[in-house]
Design a protein around this motif. Structure first.
Motif, PDB file in Angstrom:
ATOM      1  N   ASP A 312      -4.703  38.503   5.307  1.00  0.00           N
ATOM      2  CA  ASP A 312      -4.594  39.796   5.988  1.00  0.00           C
ATOM      3  C   ASP A 312      -4.658  39.677   7.507  1.00  0.00           C
ATOM      4  OD1 ASP A 312      -4.243  41.318   3.715  1.00  0.00           O
ATOM      5  OD2 ASP A 312      -6.322  41.976   3.570  1.00  0.00           O
ATOM      6  N   ARG A 313      -5.361  38.687   8.015  1.00  0.00           N
ATOM      7  CA  ARG A 313      -5.532  38.578   9.459  1.00  0.00           C
ATOM      8  C   ARG A 313      -4.378  37.848  10.148  1.00  0.00           C
ATOM      9  NH1 ARG A 313     -10.383  34.537   8.529  1.00  0.00           N
ATOM     10  NH2 ARG A 313      -9.335  32.515   8.702  1.00  0.00           N
ATOM     11  N   GLU A 314      -3.432  37.328   9.371  1.00  0.00           N
ATOM     12  CA  GLU A 314      -2.301  36.599   9.962  1.00  0.00           C
ATOM     13  C   GLU A 314      -1.447  37.541  10.812  1.00  0.00           C
ATOM     14  OE1 GLU A 314      -1.329  33.497  10.001  1.00  0.00           O
ATOM     15  OE2 GLU A 314      -2.755  32.576   8.606  1.00  0.00           O
ATOM     16  N   PHE A 315      -1.172  37.128  12.039  1.00  0.00           N
ATOM     17  CA  PHE A 315      -0.338  37.944  12.935  1.00  0.00           C
ATOM     18  C   PHE A 315       1.131  37.682  12.619  1.00  0.00           C
ATOM     19  CE2 PHE A 315       1.888  38.920  16.890  1.00  0.00           C
ATOM     20  CZ  PHE A 315       1.363  40.175  17.169  1.00  0.00           C
ATOM     21  N   PRO A 316       1.972  38.733  12.585  1.00  0.00           N
ATOM     22  CA  PRO A 316       3.390  38.563  12.227  1.00  0.00           C
ATOM     23  C   PRO A 316       4.239  38.070  13.394  1.00  0.00           C
ATOM     24  CG  PRO A 316       2.933  40.883  12.645  1.00  0.00           C
ATOM     25  CD  PRO A 316       1.602  40.153  12.752  1.00  0.00           C
ATOM     26  N   ASP A 317       4.100  36.792  13.732  1.00  0.00           N
ATOM     27  CA  ASP A 317       4.920  36.230  14.816  1.00  0.00           C
ATOM     28  C   ASP A 317       6.403  36.309  14.484  1.00  0.00           C
ATOM     29  OD1 ASP A 317       2.908  35.380  16.718  1.00  0.00           O
ATOM     30  OD2 ASP A 317       2.278  33.939  15.199  1.00  0.00           O
ATOM     31  N   GLU A 318       6.708  36.342  13.213  1.00  0.00           N
ATOM     32  CA  GLU A 318       8.079  36.617  12.754  1.00  0.00           C
ATOM     33  C   GLU A 318       7.989  37.249  11.379  1.00  0.00           C
ATOM     34  OE1 GLU A 318      10.047  35.015  10.190  1.00  0.00           O
ATOM     35  OE2 GLU A 318       8.332  33.887   9.427  1.00  0.00           O
ATOM     36  N   TYR A 319       9.032  37.981  11.015  1.00  0.00           N
ATOM     37  CA  TYR A 319       9.036  38.629   9.705  1.00  0.00           C
ATOM     38  C   TYR A 319      10.441  38.542   9.126  1.00  0.00           C
ATOM     39  CZ  TYR A 319       7.588  41.773   5.984  1.00  0.00           C
ATOM     40  OH  TYR A 319       7.256  42.298   4.749  1.00  0.00           O
ATOM     41  N   CYS A 320      10.538  37.882   8.003  1.00  0.00           N
ATOM     42  CA  CYS A 320      11.848  37.647   7.363  1.00  0.00           C
ATOM     43  C   CYS A 320      12.854  37.069   8.353  1.00  0.00           C
ATOM     44  CB  CYS A 320      12.383  38.927   6.735  1.00  0.00           C
ATOM     45  SG  CYS A 320      11.583  39.363   5.181  1.00  0.00           S
ATOM     46  N   GLY A 321      12.359  36.161   9.184  1.00  0.00           N
ATOM     47  CA  GLY A 321      13.243  35.473  10.116  1.00  0.00           C
ATOM     48  C   GLY A 321      13.457  36.192  11.437  1.00  0.00           C
ATOM     49  N   VAL A 322      12.898  37.389  11.600  1.00  0.00           N
ATOM     50  CA  VAL A 322      13.060  38.151  12.847  1.00  0.00           C
ATOM     51  C   VAL A 322      11.819  37.947  13.711  1.00  0.00           C
ATOM     52  CG1 VAL A 322      13.439  40.411  13.880  1.00  0.00           C
ATOM     53  CG2 VAL A 322      14.472  39.859  11.661  1.00  0.00           C
ATOM     54  N   PRO A 323      11.963  37.391  14.916  1.00  0.00           N
ATOM     55  CA  PRO A 323      10.793  37.143  15.769  1.00  0.00           C
ATOM     56  C   PRO A 323      10.103  38.437  16.191  1.00  0.00           C
ATOM     57  CG  PRO A 323      12.701  35.886  16.527  1.00  0.00           C
ATOM     58  CD  PRO A 323      13.199  36.865  15.509  1.00  0.00           C
ATOM     59  N   PHE A 324       8.803  38.367  16.376  1.00  0.00           N
ATOM     60  CA  PHE A 324       7.999  39.504  16.824  1.00  0.00           C
ATOM     61  C   PHE A 324       8.565  40.113  18.096  1.00  0.00           C
ATOM     62  CE2 PHE A 324       4.425  40.641  19.718  1.00  0.00           C
ATOM     63  CZ  PHE A 324       3.999  41.800  19.099  1.00  0.00           C
TER      64      PHE A 324
END
Length: 366
Positions: A312-324
């Motif tokens: 849960d604490r992981e930051f979404p630096d990318e999501y499904c290949g899309v960078p933050f």
């Protein structure tokens, strides 16, 4: 303040609208009550509703609201299996991923699909306003998935909608709402993703009134019936995913904090949405998914809690290949602005910073 978690699963009492009885959350109570339901009778009731759908001249028996994901695939599969002809209605997501695009196109192989795409310039403004005002970057999507299908029903004369699960039953909500088989206008107003932010509020914030029509329900919904499929057929996310994959839906690990690999693959903003939920309430998507698996006997509670606290604490630096950074660019926000907004929605009663740095991510302390 200390998070109080369900004694059976790991859902905390900080989840909005959830209720606890003797230490057990309302989602676990509802799951336990499944054994008392006559599911054969419920399925027959569903078949009767589908067969009794009024002729409307459209050539379709019902509308299936869809994101192109696992549950949408299962809803379409089930309706077709029961002999009905669905029209798939997709309220476009806020920032569609490539895998999301392919899965929408895949589902269109099974039934006619209509995609409704609201004014894109307004939508990006609503993304930023949603994040700043209520901590939900995808406020316009989370609203329109409940309004767009009803508006299409009004325009086409198709008076039956088949949604997926009743979220209050499956994930925890007021006990008095868990037996609801239909989605009413009152239900949408209370639980339909608005988070207290009304379309009229956004008009006051400078959004053109005509651009907000996509985020409003029809004035008259009296002739429209919207069902929760999960109240007629036992809801099972993993079964839904297996059926969807057999139909050709693609899956992948969305980001390092993901637990299930078959959910929420369509919107690149989902990682930010889930991370804000973690900051506000002390739990994220993994906690919800793991709690479902605990109820189904697929993982032990202690191991599940250990995993959830990590994921849960992981930051979404990318999501499904899309960078933050691409997500922030999409809505016209800098990282500094984002972190300022995130600080404003963080529940500092349960979080603290381990270092004196405004860019450091808060740590859950209970």
């Amino acid at each position: 303040m200390k998070l109080v978690r369900c004694s059976k699963c790991i859902m905390p009492s900080s989840r909005p609208d959830i209720e606890f009885v003797d230490g057990v959350c309302s989602a676990c109570l509802a799951f336990e009550a499944r054994k008392n339901v006559d599911w054969d009778a419920r399925k027959k009731q569903l078949c009767d509703i589908l067969s009794d759908a009024k002729p409307n001249g459209s050539g379709y028996d019902c509308i299936v609201p869809s994101s192109g994901g696992k549950d949408s695939h299962y809803q379409v599969h089930t309706v077709l299996e029961l002999g009905a002809k669905p029209l798939i209605v997709t309220a476009s997501t806020c920032q569609l991923t490539s895998i999301g695009r392919r899965n929408i196109d895949n589902l269109a192989r099974y039934a006619t699909t209509v995609e409704i795409v609201p004014h894109k310039g307004t939508r990006t403004r609503l993304n930023k306003l949603g994040l700043e005002l209520v901590g939900d970057i995808s406020w316009p999507e989370h609203s329109s998935i409940f309004t767009t299908p009803f508006r299409v029903a009004e325009h086409t004369g198709i008076n039956l909608l088949v949604y997926g699960e009743n979220p209050q039953r499956e994930y925890g909500g007021p006990i008095t709402t868990q037996d609801a088989t239909q989605m009413t206008s009152r239900w949408v107003s209370e639980f339909g993703g608005f988070l207290g932010l009304r379309p009229s509020d956004l008009i006051d914030a400078g959004i053109p009134e005509q651009h907000m029509n996509d985020y409003r329900l029809p004035d008259d919904m009296s002739g429209i019936q919207a069902l929760f499929l999960g109240q007629f057929i036992p809801w099972d996310s993993r079964r839904n995913a297996m059926v969807a994959q057999s139909m050709g839906m693609e899956v992948r690990v969305a980001y390092p904090g993901a637990y299930w690999v078959f959910e929420n693959l369509d919107n690149a903003q989902t990682g930010i949405h889930d991370w804000f939920g973690y900051l506000k309430y002390g739990y994220g998507r993994a906690c919800v998914q793991i709690s479902v698996d605990i109820r189904n006997g697929l993982i032990e509670r202690e191991r599940g809690l250990e995993l959830a606290l990590t994921l849960d604490r992981e930051f979404p630096d990318e999501y499904c290949g899309v960078p933050f950074e691409s997500v922030l660019d999409h809505i016209g926000m800098t990282r500094k602005e984002f972190m300022r907004v995130a600080d404003g929605f963080t529940n500092w009663e349960i979080f603290r910073r381990v270092v004196d740095d405004s860019n450091a991510h808060p740590m859950l302390i209970c």
